[in-house]
Design an enzyme around this catalytic site. Structure first.
Site, PDB file in Angstrom:
ATOM      1  N   GLU A 163       0.829  -1.196   0.000  1.00  0.00           N
ATOM      2  CA  GLU A 163       0.000   0.000   0.000  1.00  0.00           C
ATOM      3  C   GLU A 163       0.874   1.261   0.000  1.00  0.00           C
ATOM      4  O   GLU A 163       1.827   1.374   0.769  1.00  0.00           O
ATOM      5  CB  GLU A 163      -0.878  -0.046   1.260  1.00  0.00           C
ATOM      6  CG  GLU A 163      -1.789   1.122   1.483  1.00  0.00           C
ATOM      7  CD  GLU A 163      -2.584   0.980   2.771  1.00  0.00           C
ATOM      8  OE1 GLU A 163      -3.551   1.750   2.944  1.00  0.00           O
ATOM      9  OE2 GLU A 163      -2.248   0.105   3.610  1.00  0.00           O
ATOM     10  N   LYS A 174      -9.122   2.484  -2.013  1.00  0.00           N
ATOM     11  CA  LYS A 174      -9.382   1.821  -0.742  1.00  0.00           C
ATOM     12  C   LYS A 174     -10.799   2.159  -0.285  1.00  0.00           C
ATOM     13  O   LYS A 174     -11.245   3.298  -0.404  1.00  0.00           O
ATOM     14  CB  LYS A 174      -8.360   2.280   0.292  1.00  0.00           C
ATOM     15  CG  LYS A 174      -8.374   1.511   1.600  1.00  0.00           C
ATOM     16  CD  LYS A 174      -7.176   1.910   2.450  1.00  0.00           C
ATOM     17  CE  LYS A 174      -7.076   1.110   3.730  1.00  0.00           C
ATOM     18  NZ  LYS A 174      -5.844   1.431   4.491  1.00  0.00           N
ATOM     19  N   CYS A 192      -5.445  -3.259   2.413  1.00  0.00           N
ATOM     20  CA  CYS A 192      -5.200  -3.327   3.856  1.00  0.00           C
ATOM     21  C   CYS A 192      -6.474  -3.419   4.694  1.00  0.00           C
ATOM     22  O   CYS A 192      -7.062  -4.476   4.832  1.00  0.00           O
ATOM     23  CB  CYS A 192      -4.346  -2.143   4.281  1.00  0.00           C
ATOM     24  SG  CYS A 192      -3.571  -2.404   5.914  1.00  0.00           S
TER      25      CYS A 192
END
Length: 658
Positions: A46, A115, A183
């Protein structure tokens, strides 16, 4: 990519916080290295193009321009690389900043995935800088200028794409579809990977920057492995590592590759590549088989945030080098502690099944034909355990040894000793004269030692067992195992039949370990029992239907049907995963190639398929028996196959390998 294997990697490059030029070089260098190793799909951490720990620098135009320049550098440096790579960087769109994964191949951007769930607790303050895609009703338009690359038909070097959840479908390999989440998305109650898998993604990439504290690695591992199992997918997790700021946090590059609930590869406390292969065919087979998993579909619903669309990546067909470990004994754990736990669990499951059957029928006895071999030994041990659960004495087991033409003193004596040590009621009923009389009745010569000669003995033994069960108000406990059922290595209406088959889902290689487990478990309790079990384990597997030679067993099963360690390997991949003959042969050579030659493996694999198809009629009328593992052949639930199915397609595929 042949046989469904695709080489994947999770990579952690060494970076410098906010040094986009340096980080871009590290990224494309790692892409080149992965390409040399045959990797086709690569996940990187990330925000690795800038560094995850930039803090308020994310709001600086200088850093954002540097990141875009880094992207252009990576695209130019990798325009000839076929590897599909996803790495993290900040992206501006719609007047906001997004934490994104950028998927690239051959110098082109295939997808930009934002994300979904942004942490805003503890040491993580992503909402301070980034926006979630959930705040928007539709995908956001995104233009990326890429000077220096070949212009399109309009002469433009600006890439027009959008910010959205995306499934990247890979041409040339049906079913290979890649989805991406970032994540914290995995930690959410409803991760994006769930919707990606429903849309057909078989491999999920997770670009992460998860810091390290005591105990977190184990929890992270559970999440990754568990999600791969829930979604029946491959899961590639790439974590940030060396180079991130250590002001308050430490990142260790905890990279993992998992497949359908199994961890294939893992690496911590270092930078570099973690490489393995994901078997897409295996995943697709399980998705077809598992009814709770829905059919793949495409989200094309405008007006809903982050809908799923499809991009395309192309791979040149090739043969993937196999690095991942395949156990030579797929039914048996290789770790000693795991193996002991498995044996204890299987014995308990089998005994509970028999306990229920004895209790339900009101059976006064459990009748077992005891030959001195492995299968009947295991049946006796299971019966003793079941009666113990019912608080009944082991003397309620009627253990019958029935010597005939091929019985040796060794097996007969072991059967007697075993029954005595277990406390069973022993009966010795010789059947030689009865079988001879039967041969006279049907006009069969005693000198003709054909299949009739053998099967008549097996059927006479079953008749004795059934009659004694009637006489004592009991049940005949079957001794045939899963490997014998697969090969049809049983006499129809002989040892093929019983009133409850306790070994029916236990393969021969596992039978051996179960008996060995009891032998070791009883070492301090009953030394003599341990000794007789050890001698039974050392006795060649044989039906003992042909006359002994100088007092020794003359008929060895594995000389006739092939090594059980090979057949159990074949059985696992044929039934559990539906692999093709060619793929099973490839894996067998990989795993067993140092023990058996190519010709020997091919010979016994052909024999397996011939017997498996020809002997289905025996499996179509099996007695009840407890299922203990994921592979079973009960016609009532686990294996539905017509008795007249032809093996031609499978055998022809094997002939091409010859």
């Amino acid at each position: 990519m042949r046989d469904g294997f695709i080489c994947v990697a999770a990579g952690t490059p060494k970076i410098r916080v906010a040094d986009c030029r340096y980080n871009a070089e590290q990224i494309f260098t790692m892409m080149r290295e992965a390409d040399k190793q045959g990797v086709k799909i690569l996940a990187l951490p990330e925000l690795c193009l800038t560094g995850y720990t930039c803090g308020d620098l994310f709001l600086q135009d200088t850093l954002l321009e540097g990141a875009m320049e880094g992207l252009r550098t990576i695209l130019k440096a990798t325009r000839h690389l076929e590897i599909l790579t996803a790495f993290g960087m900040p992206i501006r769109a719609g007047g906001k900043l997004f934490n994104c994964a950028v998927a690239v191949q051959k110098g082109e951007v295939l997808a930009v995935v934002p994300k979904t769930y942004l942490p805003n607790y503890g040491e993580f303050y992503e909402k301070r800088w980034f926006e979630s895609i959930q705040a928007f009703d539709q995908p956001l338009a995104l233009d990326i200028e890429i000077p220096g690359l070949e212009p399109d038909e309009d002469g433009s070097t600006v890439l027009h794409t959008s910010l959205s959840q995306t499934v990247v479908a890979c041409a040339g390999m049906p079913g290979l579809n890649v989805g991406i989440e970032i994540c914290e998305d995995l930690w959410a109650a409803d991760p994006p990977s769930r919707r990606l898998a429903e849309a057909g993604a078989t491999i999920i990439l997770n670009l992460s920057a998860s810091n390290e504290v005591v105990g977190k690695a184990a929890y992270r591992r559970q999440l990754v492995v568990g999600q791969s199992g829930r979604l029946c997918c491959g899961y590639v997790y790439a974590d940030a590592g060396e180079g991130e700021s250590t002001t308050d946090l430490v990142f260790t590059g905890h990279n993992m590759i998992a497949e359908n609930g199994a961890l294939l590869a893992e690496r911590r406390f270092s930078t570099g590549l973690t490489v393995s292969e994901i078997d897409v065919q295996r995943l697709l087979y399980d998705r077809r088989r598992l009814t709770p998993f829905p059919p793949a579909y495409s989200y094309q619903e405008k007006g809903k945030s982050g809908y799923l669309c499809h991009s395309w990546a192309a791979f040149t067909p090739c043969e993937t080098k196999l690095r991942r470990y395949h156990s030579p004994t797929p039914f048996i754990p290789e770790n000693a502690s795991d193996r002991s736990n498995r044996c204890e669990e299987i014995l308990t499951i089998a005994a509970l099944g028999l306990k229920k059957r004895l209790e339900h029928t009101g059976a006064k006895t459990a009748v077992v034909g005891l030959s001195g071999g492995l299968d009947s030994t295991l049946a006796l041990l299971t019966a003793a355990l079941a009666l113990g659960m019912l608080h009944r004495p082991a003397s309620d087991i009627i253990a019958i040894t029935m010597p005939c033409f091929g019985t040796t003193d060794r097996t007969k004596n072991n059967a007697v000793l075993l029954a005595e040590r277990m406390g069973a009621t022993l009966r010795t009923i010789p059947i030689g004269e009865t079988v001879k009389r039967h041969f006279r009745d049907i006009g069969h010569s005693l000198d003709d030692q054909d299949v009739t000669y053998e099967n008549a003995q097996a059927r006479e033994r079953t008749q004795v067992l059934m009659d004694v069960a009637n006489e004592t108000g009991g049940l005949v406990i079957g001794t045939g195992d899963l490997s014998e059922l697969a090969l049809g290595w049983a006499t129809y209406n002989g040892d093929h039949m019983s009133m409850y088959g306790v070994n029916a889902s236990i393969p021969k290689t596992l039978v051996r370990h179960l008996v060995d487990y009891v032998a070791r478990d009883n070492l301090k309790k009953d030394v003599e029992l341990t000794h007789v079990l050890e001698d039974i384990l050392d006795t060649p597997v044989s039906p003992e239907l042909l006359p002994a030679v100088q007092g020794e067993i003359s008929q060895r099963t594995e000389d006739l049907v092939g090594p059980y360690e090979l057949h159990d390997f074949f059985l696992y991949y044929v039934i559990r995963w539906g692999f093709s003959p060619r793929k099973i042969f490839r894996l067998t050579e990989l795993v067993w190639g140092r023990t058996y030659s190519r010709d020997v493996i091919l010979k016994w694999l052909k024999n397996f398929y011939r017997r498996f198809f020809a002997q289905q009629f025996k499996r179509s009328c099996l007695p009840d028996g407890p299922k203990v593992g994921s592979v079973a052949l009960s016609p009532r639930g686990d294996w539905r196959m017509p008795s007249d199915a032809a093996a031609r397609l499978w055998l022809e595929e094997l002939e091409t390998l010859s």
